[in-house]
Enzyme design. Structure first.
Site, PDB file in Angstrom:
ATOM      1  CG  HIS A 158      26.239 -37.812  23.012  1.00  0.00           C
ATOM      2  ND1 HIS A 158      25.274 -36.905  23.402  1.00  0.00           N
ATOM      3  CD2 HIS A 158      27.413 -37.113  22.990  1.00  0.00           C
ATOM      4  CE1 HIS A 158      25.837 -35.714  23.609  1.00  0.00           C
ATOM      5  NE2 HIS A 158      27.135 -35.827  23.364  1.00  0.00           N
ATOM      6  CG  ASP A 165      23.331 -42.424  25.297  1.00  0.00           C
ATOM      7  OD1 ASP A 165      24.014 -41.707  24.549  1.00  0.00           O
ATOM      8  OD2 ASP A 165      22.348 -41.983  25.930  1.00  0.00           O
TER       9      ASP A 165
END
Length: 301
Positions: free
Chosen positions: A62, A64
């Site tokens: 992901h 982030d």
């Protein structure tokens, strides 16, 4: 053992908060854990030498937790890096990074090694004379691992008074530290336990982000010194935690209590909250030794 939190907020970077990235130091080695956007800026801000980072551990793909990696890899080249760089992460990370390097006609000035992970069982992925690193399988929307760092402290501590009493030469000190007995000139064997103290307990750190409440990880992190566990939501948003496969502060504290860890560090807060103080309050109702991660904060253990 030192933990520097470079970023610890979920989803998107903001003016004053950064997505997940940590620098973990043990036995004079530095390990970068996750690499969200802004990681290299945070490294500069906190005066951390880029050249000391040789191993990067990515929990999942992901953005982030990943989108700062290509920038850092590129900057290493601009800084004329020569040391090898090892990247550990889910299968697919090599393709992601190499595609970006190829499309931009950028090539590293150093050897770049990828160690791609697929196993859903805990496995040893790194070991040297001082440290081991194992995966901690987590339960998230995509394949995700936490990481367990454990110090190797096999050398015993010399009891200098006893060593001097037997007039043992300094050339035997390393053998003594390694657990060996000493034979004196008259043939007397001096047992190692008379000459040494037990080594210091091995320190350990478990990084667990992102995951839904997952009691299955408890045996893997039993009795660790420090547990970092995501706490994206407060209990009032527990329904969102379940839906997005994240955890609440209370759930993180429950894992810490069941695993009998010494310290719990909370992080990966949703940016919906104006203050993070409530995370500590909720967690302390379950587990007493709670610390709040925040961007730029360091913990010495």
């Amino acid at each position: 053992m030192k933990l520097t939190v470079l970023g610890c907020y979920a989803a998107t970077p903001r003016t004053l908060t950064n997505p997940t990235s940590q620098l973990f130091e043990i036995k004079n080695q530095m390990f970068l854990i996750d690499c969200g956007e802004g990681t290299q800026v945070q490294l500069r801000k906190h005066k951390i030498k880029f050249s000391r980072i040789n191993h990067i551990f990515i929990s999942h793909l992901h953005g982030d937790h990943l989108y700062g990696l290509i920038g850092l890899i590129s900057t290493f080249t601009l800084l004329n890096r020569v040391n090898d760089l090892h990247v550990y992460g889910p299968k697919g990370i090599k393709e992601i990074i190499l595609l970006q390097l190829k499309a931009s006609a950028s090539y590293t000035s150093y050897n770049l090694y990828f160690h791609e992970l697929e196993s859903k069982e805990s496995e040893l992925i790194y070991e040297d004379d001082h440290v081991t690193v194992r995966t901690i399988p987590l339960a998230h929307r995509i394949y995700t691992n936490g990481y367990l760092f454990r110090e190797k402290n096999s050398q015993r501590k010399i009891n200098i008074d006893e060593v001097k009493k037997y007039d043992i030469d300094v050339c035997y000190y390393q053998k003594i530290k390694n657990g060996g007995d000493v034979v004196l000139e008259d043939g007397t064997v001096v047992d190692n336990k008379l000459l040494t103290f037990n080594p210091e307990p091995e320190k350990s750190y478990a990084f667990c982000s992102d995951t839904v409440f997952n009691p299955g990880m408890v045996p893997l992190i039993k009795n660790v010194d420090v547990l970092y566990h995501e706490s994206t939501f407060l209990e009032s948003e527990a329904h969102l935690a379940e839906r997005t496969m994240h955890s609440t502060a209370i759930q993180a504290a429950t894992i810490a209590k069941e695993a009998e860890v010494k310290h719990l560090v909370l992080g990966h807060y949703s940016t919906r909250y104006a203050s993070i103080d409530a995370f500590k309050e909720e967690a302390e109702a379950i587990f007493p030794n709670v610390l709040l991660a925040d961007d730029g904060i360091s913990f010495d253990f």
